[in-house]
Design a protein around this motif. Structure first.
Motif, PDB file in Angstrom:
ATOM      1  N   GLU B  85       3.850 -11.810   3.490  1.00  0.00           N
ATOM      2  CA  GLU B  85       3.854 -10.146   3.492  1.00  0.00           C
ATOM      3  C   GLU B  85       5.006  -9.654   2.620  1.00  0.00           C
ATOM      4  N   ASN B 230       4.405  -0.951   2.797  1.00  0.00           N
ATOM      5  CA  ASN B 230       4.288  -1.935   4.106  1.00  0.00           C
ATOM      6  C   ASN B 230       4.915  -1.320   5.324  1.00  0.00           C
ATOM      7  N   GLN B 291      -4.577  -4.230  -6.135  1.00  0.00           N
ATOM      8  CA  GLN B 291      -4.405  -5.566  -6.108  1.00  0.00           C
ATOM      9  C   GLN B 291      -3.091  -6.247  -5.591  1.00  0.00           C
ATOM     10  N   ASN B 293      -1.400  -4.595  -3.089  1.00  0.00           N
ATOM     11  CA  ASN B 293      -1.453  -4.013  -1.783  1.00  0.00           C
ATOM     12  C   ASN B 293      -2.375  -4.927  -1.077  1.00  0.00           C
ATOM     13  N   THR B 294      -3.265  -5.783  -1.851  1.00  0.00           N
ATOM     14  CA  THR B 294      -4.099  -6.867  -1.204  1.00  0.00           C
ATOM     15  C   THR B 294      -3.449  -8.168  -1.025  1.00  0.00           C
ATOM     16  N   ASN B 295      -2.889  -8.471  -2.072  1.00  0.00           N
ATOM     17  CA  ASN B 295      -2.498  -9.827  -2.081  1.00  0.00           C
ATOM     18  C   ASN B 295      -1.105  -9.840  -1.172  1.00  0.00           C
ATOM     19  N   LEU B 296      -0.482  -8.934  -0.929  1.00  0.00           N
ATOM     20  CA  LEU B 296       0.789  -8.914   0.039  1.00  0.00           C
ATOM     21  C   LEU B 296       0.314  -8.432   1.473  1.00  0.00           C
ATOM     22  N   SER B 297      -1.011  -8.167   1.602  1.00  0.00           N
ATOM     23  CA  SER B 297      -1.548  -7.823   2.777  1.00  0.00           C
ATOM     24  C   SER B 297      -0.947  -6.361   3.399  1.00  0.00           C
ATOM     25  N   SER B 298      -0.722  -5.595   2.412  1.00  0.00           N
ATOM     26  CA  SER B 298       0.031  -4.293   2.718  1.00  0.00           C
ATOM     27  C   SER B 298      -0.946  -3.327   3.343  1.00  0.00           C
ATOM     28  N   GLY B 299      -2.185  -3.094   2.633  1.00  0.00           N
ATOM     29  CA  GLY B 299      -3.294  -2.128   3.213  1.00  0.00           C
ATOM     30  C   GLY B 299      -3.992  -1.534   2.017  1.00  0.00           C
ATOM     31  N   ILE B 300      -4.648  -0.341   2.165  1.00  0.00           N
ATOM     32  CA  ILE B 300      -5.162   0.459   1.053  1.00  0.00           C
ATOM     33  C   ILE B 300      -4.692   1.742   1.185  1.00  0.00           C
ATOM     34  N   ASP B 333     -10.273  -3.006  -9.064  1.00  0.00           N
ATOM     35  CA  ASP B 333      -9.739  -3.242  -7.876  1.00  0.00           C
ATOM     36  C   ASP B 333      -9.380  -2.016  -7.005  1.00  0.00           C
ATOM     37  N   VAL B 337     -11.224  -1.567  -3.357  1.00  0.00           N
ATOM     38  CA  VAL B 337     -10.658  -1.535  -2.132  1.00  0.00           C
ATOM     39  C   VAL B 337     -10.881  -0.179  -1.499  1.00  0.00           C
TER      40      VAL B 337
END
Lengths: 426, 426
Positions: B85, B230, B291, B293-300, B333, B337
């Motif tokens: 994260e 985040n 992308q 925000n997805t890769n770092l599991s941040s959210g949408i 992306d 998302v």
């Protein structure tokens, strides 16, 4: 004359032993004996010293990728019209396009594009849906045979809830045409096998499913279909088969759900606990199709659960629910959606790692084809040679990092060679 | 001698008027007068008949794309190490890599790769983070100047909560070095502008923020930073600035949050209602980076809300939170998302359409650079020529469909030409 399939490949070798164990051997030797791996070595054993050796230098050598689910007739509209959910998308986009494959001239145009791009991809094995049309399905099989890939291709069965332009006139007609198809292709191919392909429960009557079971048994065929992709679809199956305990039970009821029948079910986004238990018990394969499940707003499958349960699972591109044939992209998508699922839905299910996604796209899905998707001794030698020189970087990278970058960044330009069961196809 | 920038382009022209209106003109004429659009025409008006005309045949001509947020020093590790994260990722992956840019030889290697790939991309405008290092930031600006792209580049400010290898020794030293940087580049560029770049609140003391405001005012600089990416980061900002009403208020407190100061904030994944209201009031630009925000599991991020509110918003690739520099990929992306957010989080916010995503990547983000990102008369003429011939298909496609396919499927091979403010750069 059959070419010899005894040789040695040299390069930077990566392959999975299990979901969490990635083997990486720099400048290693991969020995192919009669199309099968005789192992990976840091030093070449003396008994292979005289064998033909192909040195790929600094390139990577990985197992061929397996695509457990895609639709050849949908390839022509990949990347188009993805503003609908599943059932509306099928009626508006998909069925009208598939109906065109009754026209052999159109089918040749579409399937030639598909087969050409599949050949150039990193995929060596695939489970492919055709359409309901027998003649163009055989044409697709002929074209796939020529690519050198080992594939299973299915003439689709549909006898209800489908538009007039894309429906078989009865269960009996569907079964009869399926038998005629199997007869027509009998003994015709070395690389290409038929797979029984009821589209999904909503488009197949109980009578048809019963007849397909007979055909499955008589010809000992594998089976592919769709399962629990979309919530509206699941509710519809419950209406159509009120006797079923859950969606998968509607297949199982007819003996088309694993348990001695090689079965792969695409999606499995919204399984019940009972469905998961049944799939596990029956050894049903999950074809996880993350991009399709995103494009059609279906949701995110609980892949961590499937892995934790030790179930059979691999990846599918699901063209044209997914936009392309890259299983590398499917690996990246699988990781990415698993992170969003963890963040937004259920933080008990850890996101997938790169190692796990690579496993799913190689050994995980490859298992549906037998000993495929790894370089352990005895595995059929499917291999892809990757050249990452053009993906420039300022720092040193180890082999696992180079593989990770290729998963996220590579396209067909980076594929420098492909072997299927020990035969080089480019 | 300055080349003339009066000419006509002919081809299949697509551009956005607003988020829901895509203009498509087959075999149309795009007139460039002194670097600016003089309009798009189905028939060429007589007054332009004698002007040089470049006919791109069946190719598409679209506005140049704007990337509102990316990190040049992170380009070297794109597609690597995305199993963490945000805050852990910064400490483990990002800061050690950025620290290397104190070494000019390493920086030249990394930035040359970055600038070369940006030139070949479909991007014509970009807001770029460098590092805290003045000399290598100037090197990056020199390299970007040569590409012909119009960019804003920021020397990063960081004076707290950062590792010893990547921190400025005091607020005063950071401000002093920023002034030295601005002095060094004064009058040096035609295409490249400085942008004030406090990394984010956690790495900038209140004292530094105060000094940066003075510099911003004295030099009338635009500002870029990160906002509400985040949940752990947001909680940390609240601890660091207990006086702030919300994260964005910590910038606003120092006069670095729009309202006469051109400001772009990356991410905005978890805004409070008060934060959204303040951003709207101040005209702050959102750089939506799906992308990353997805890769770092941040959210949408709630992009539908931003669009419904009529706020300023465009797209960012956020390399290396995102894996590459393609704004087309960012468009795809963003759509994807938004569908998962609709399905899994909040079905009141409709998914984005292709038209909306295209708008965000062209006119939406382009507005941060002035009249940029469309072909309406008076817009600076940034144009990208796209060749989709290699993306084979069996059926007829209209222009909007060809554009949709390019958004999902294209890569740098499909970019056949690029113009920035009326100057052809390849």
């Amino acid at each position: 004359m059959k070419e010899t399939r005894n040789f040695v490949l040299r390069g930077n070798i990566c392959y999975s032993l299990d979901p969490t164990t990635l083997e990486t051997i720099e400048a290693g030797y991969l020995v192919c004996e009669d199309g099968t791996s005789a192992g990976v070595y840091r030093e070449l054993p003396e008994q292979y010293a005289g064998w033909p050796l192909k040195d790929f230098g600094d390139r990577l050598i990985i197992p061929g990728l397996t695509d457990l689910h895609l639709h050849a007739p949908q390839y022509g509209f990949r990347g188009l019209g993805m503003d609908l959910e599943l059932l509306e998308w099928l009626n508006t986009r998909t069925f009208p396009e598939e109906a065109k494959y009754g026209d052999l001239e159109y089918a040749r145009r579409g399937y030639t594009i598909f087969a050409g791009n599949m050949k150039r991809s990193a995929t060596t094995r695939a489970c492919i849906f055709a359409t309901i049309h027998r003649e163009s399905t055989v044409m697709l099989m002929d074209l796939m045979e020529e690519t050198g890939l080992k594939t299973m291709v299915g003439k689709v069965n549909m006898d209800r809830n489908s538009p007039d332009i894309l429906i078989e006139e009865s269960a009996e007609a569907s079964a009869r045409d399926t038998l005629a198809w199997l007869e027509q292709i009998h003994g015709r191919y070395e690389n290409t096998r038929p797979i029984l392909t009821p589209r999904f429960i909503p488009s197949c009557t109980d009578e048809l499913m019963g007849r397909l079971k007979e055909i499955q048994r008589d010809f000992d065929l594998p089976v592919q279909s769709h399962l629990s992709e979309n919530q509206g679809e699941i509710a519809w199956v419950k209406e159509l088969c009120p006797w079923s305990e859950f969606y998968g039970d509607a297949y199982d009821h007819f003996g088309l759900f694993g348990g001695g029948v090689d079965t792969v079910m695409a999606h499995c986004v919204w399984p019940s606990e009972a469905e998961i238990a049944r799939m596990k018990e029956r050894g049903v394969y999950v074809a996880h199709c993350p991009q399709s499940n995103t494009n059609l707003s279906s949701g995110i499958a609980p892949v961590r659960t499937y892995l934790d349960q030790g179930m059979n699972i691999g990846l599918g591109t699901d063209v044209a629910g997914g936009t392309g044939e890259s299983v590398f992209r499917a690996m990246a998508d699988a990781i990415q959606v698993s992170k969003l699922r963890w963040r937004l839905t259920d933080d008990r299910l850890k996101p997938l790692t790169v190692q796990e996604a690579f496993y799913l796209g190689t050994k995980g899905g490859g298992a549906f084809f037998g000993k495929v998707g790894s370089f352990e001794p005895g595995y059929e030698l499917d291999a892809v040679v990757l050249d990452d020189a053009e993906l420039q970087h300022p720092q040193e990278l180890d082999l696992a990092e180079r593989l990770e970058r290729l998963i996220y960044l590579s396209d067909d330009r980076h594929i420098a060679g492909k072997f299927v069961a020990g035969r080089r196809i480019f």
